[in-house]
Structure formats: C-alpha cells, structure tokens
Design a protein around this motif. Structure first.
Motif, PDB file in Angstrom:
ATOM      1  N   GLN A   1     -49.304   2.493  35.771  1.00 58.22           N
ATOM      2  CA  GLN A   1     -47.739   2.205  35.664  1.00 58.22           C
ATOM      3  C   GLN A   1     -47.050   2.067  37.052  1.00 58.22           C
ATOM      4  O   GLN A   1     -45.754   1.741  36.801  1.00 58.22           O
ATOM      5  CB  GLN A   1     -47.261   4.089  35.446  1.00 58.22           C
ATOM      6  CG  GLN A   1     -48.435   3.808  33.731  1.00 58.22           C
ATOM      7  CD  GLN A   1     -47.583   5.526  33.009  1.00 58.22           C
ATOM      8  OE1 GLN A   1     -48.536   6.125  33.199  1.00 58.22           O
ATOM      9  NE2 GLN A   1     -47.421   4.972  31.602  1.00 58.22           N
ATOM     10  N   LYS A   2     -46.744   2.772  37.343  1.00 62.50           N
ATOM     11  CA  LYS A   2     -46.250   2.799  38.947  1.00 62.50           C
ATOM     12  C   LYS A   2     -46.595   1.344  40.112  1.00 62.50           C
ATOM     13  O   LYS A   2     -45.252   0.620  39.724  1.00 62.50           O
ATOM     14  CB  LYS A   2     -46.719   3.608  40.558  1.00 62.50           C
ATOM     15  CG  LYS A   2     -46.094   5.307  40.196  1.00 62.50           C
ATOM     16  CD  LYS A   2     -46.648   5.885  41.424  1.00 62.50           C
ATOM     17  CE  LYS A   2     -46.476   7.160  40.500  1.00 62.50           C
ATOM     18  NZ  LYS A   2     -46.883   8.238  41.528  1.00 62.50           N
ATOM     19  N   TYR A   3     -47.471   0.964  39.697  1.00 62.88           N
ATOM     20  CA  TYR A   3     -47.915  -0.555  39.740  1.00 62.88           C
ATOM     21  C   TYR A   3     -46.329  -1.704  39.307  1.00 62.88           C
ATOM     22  O   TYR A   3     -46.502  -2.468  40.007  1.00 62.88           O
ATOM     23  CB  TYR A   3     -49.045  -1.016  39.706  1.00 62.88           C
ATOM     24  CG  TYR A   3     -49.645  -2.979  40.502  1.00 62.88           C
ATOM     25  CD1 TYR A   3     -49.091  -2.499  41.488  1.00 62.88           C
ATOM     26  CD2 TYR A   3     -48.726  -3.114  39.136  1.00 62.88           C
ATOM     27  CE1 TYR A   3     -49.335  -4.123  42.299  1.00 62.88           C
ATOM     28  CE2 TYR A   3     -49.492  -4.679  39.834  1.00 62.88           C
ATOM     29  CZ  TYR A   3     -49.135  -5.638  41.628  1.00 62.88           C
ATOM     30  OH  TYR A   3     -50.298  -6.335  41.474  1.00 62.88           O
TER      31      TYR A   3
ATOM     32  N   LYS B   1     -43.952  -1.375  36.856  1.00 61.18           N
ATOM     33  CA  LYS B   1     -42.687  -0.548  37.258  1.00 61.18           C
ATOM     34  C   LYS B   1     -42.082  -1.591  38.693  1.00 61.18           C
ATOM     35  O   LYS B   1     -40.891  -1.862  38.423  1.00 61.18           O
ATOM     36  CB  LYS B   1     -42.618   0.765  37.373  1.00 61.18           C
ATOM     37  CG  LYS B   1     -42.668   1.581  35.865  1.00 61.18           C
ATOM     38  CD  LYS B   1     -42.456   2.515  35.968  1.00 61.18           C
ATOM     39  CE  LYS B   1     -42.235   3.352  34.222  1.00 61.18           C
ATOM     40  NZ  LYS B   1     -41.831   4.928  34.834  1.00 61.18           N
TER      41      LYS B   1
ATOM     42  N   SER C   1     -51.480   6.802  36.107  1.00 65.37           N
ATOM     43  CA  SER C   1     -50.260   6.408  36.928  1.00 65.37           C
ATOM     44  C   SER C   1     -49.780   5.883  37.682  1.00 65.37           C
ATOM     45  O   SER C   1     -48.715   5.135  37.633  1.00 65.37           O
ATOM     46  CB  SER C   1     -49.767   7.864  37.189  1.00 65.37           C
ATOM     47  OG  SER C   1     -49.125   8.249  37.801  1.00 65.37           O
ATOM     48  N   ARG C   2     -51.040   5.496  38.546  1.00 66.92           N
ATOM     49  CA  ARG C   2     -51.029   4.038  38.723  1.00 66.92           C
ATOM     50  C   ARG C   2     -50.914   2.808  38.954  1.00 66.92           C
ATOM     51  O   ARG C   2     -50.011   2.482  39.632  1.00 66.92           O
ATOM     52  CB  ARG C   2     -52.270   4.278  40.350  1.00 66.92           C
ATOM     53  CG  ARG C   2     -52.149   5.402  41.421  1.00 66.92           C
ATOM     54  CD  ARG C   2     -53.853   5.592  42.050  1.00 66.92           C
ATOM     55  NE  ARG C   2     -54.006   6.576  43.022  1.00 66.92           N
ATOM     56  CZ  ARG C   2     -55.472   7.019  43.432  1.00 66.92           C
ATOM     57  NH1 ARG C   2     -56.262   6.091  42.412  1.00 66.92           N
ATOM     58  NH2 ARG C   2     -55.168   8.224  43.897  1.00 66.92           N
TER      59      ARG C   2
END
Length: 167
Positions: A155-157, A159, A152-153
């Motif tokens: 993916q956020k990075y 994005k 999840s981290r």
C-alpha cells in the motif's frame, strides 16, 4: 336459480361463447385481481356497470389513470399553483465529470503499477481482490501478521507511486 341453471360466457374473437363455470372462473379470476389492484391504487376509474368490459389490460382501457404513481419527469402540482418537476426536487448525487475522469485515470494508473509489481506483491493484491486477509494469508501459506505487514508495504509503495492522484 342454481349455478347449474346459470349460463357462463366469455369473449372469444369478439363473440360471446358459452363455457362451463370452471372455465369462466379460470378466465376471469386474473382479470378481477388486476382490476381490484388497479382500483385500490387509483389506476382504474371503471364504473361497476362497466366491469363486464374489463379484460385486465389496464394500459389500453379508457378508464385507466396514472393513480398514485408519479412520473420522474412529470409535473407535480404545488399549493401555489406552480408546477414542480420531480427530477428537480431530487438531489443529484452523481459525481461531477472531472471526478469521474480523475477516478478513471487513477484506476488506469493503478492497473499499470500492478503490472510492474514483484510477483509476491502482485499476488497479495490479486488475492485481496477476492478474499479476506485471513483467507489470502492461508492461501499464501504465511501467518496473517506477516501478510498484513507485506500488504502495508504494498500500500505504501502504491501510494508513493500514485501520489499525484492524492494531492
């Protein structure tokens, strides 16, 4: 007249050659199958009296027709007499050129970002290209919940780094 009294012939180099009954049937069975298939599908307009001419090569035969096949770029007659092109009747689901170019740019940028990731984050991405979350977590030797949190981290990075492609 019995089958033993009958003579069987097949064409060889333009000449009719007498053969055994077994060879005759081995030669003609595939031809008869092809002919029957073409007849059922409207591709053969051969008369029964001309069946002996059939060599099983339908494309070159004078009695060959397209039958129930429709050409993509051929005209289909409509009731009003207008010709309809099949290619014009089928919706084009291809992406517009701009979308394709944007997707290619995004993919290039994503690969560029993957090159600069920390080793653990990069490993997570590489494993998810081939395995499920569960399998990837097992391969890294961490609990699945920890793996999901790290993913999840990542993916956020990514994005955030590729934000201009999502606006």
């Amino acid at each position: 007249m019995t089958n033993k009294d009958k003579k069987f012939f097949i064409p060889v180099s333009g000449q009719w050659v007498e053969v055994s009954e077994e060879i005759y049937y081995e030669y003609y069975r595939p031809i008869w199958r092809t002919h029957e298939y073409a007849q059922r599908h409207g591709q053969c307009r051969c008369r029964k009296s001309d069946i002996w001419k059939c060599d099983g090569v339908c494309q070159g035969c004078e009695f060959y027709t397209a039958g129930n096949q429709i050409s993509f770029d051929g005209a289909v007659d409509e009731e009003e007499g207008d010709d309809l092109m099949l290619e014009n009747a089928i919706a084009d689901e291809a992406s517009p050129l701009e979308e394709i170019i944007t997707d290619m740019e995004l993919l290039d940028a994503l690969y560029e970002e993957l090159e600069h990731l920390e080793p653990e984050r990069r490993q997570i991405c590489e494993l998810l290209m081939q395995y499920s979350e569960r399998e990837a977590a097992e391969m890294m030797g961490i609990p699945r919940s920890t793996f999901k949190r790290k993913w999840s981290r990542v993916q956020k990075y990514l994005k955030a780094r590729l934000k201009k492609y999502y606006e």
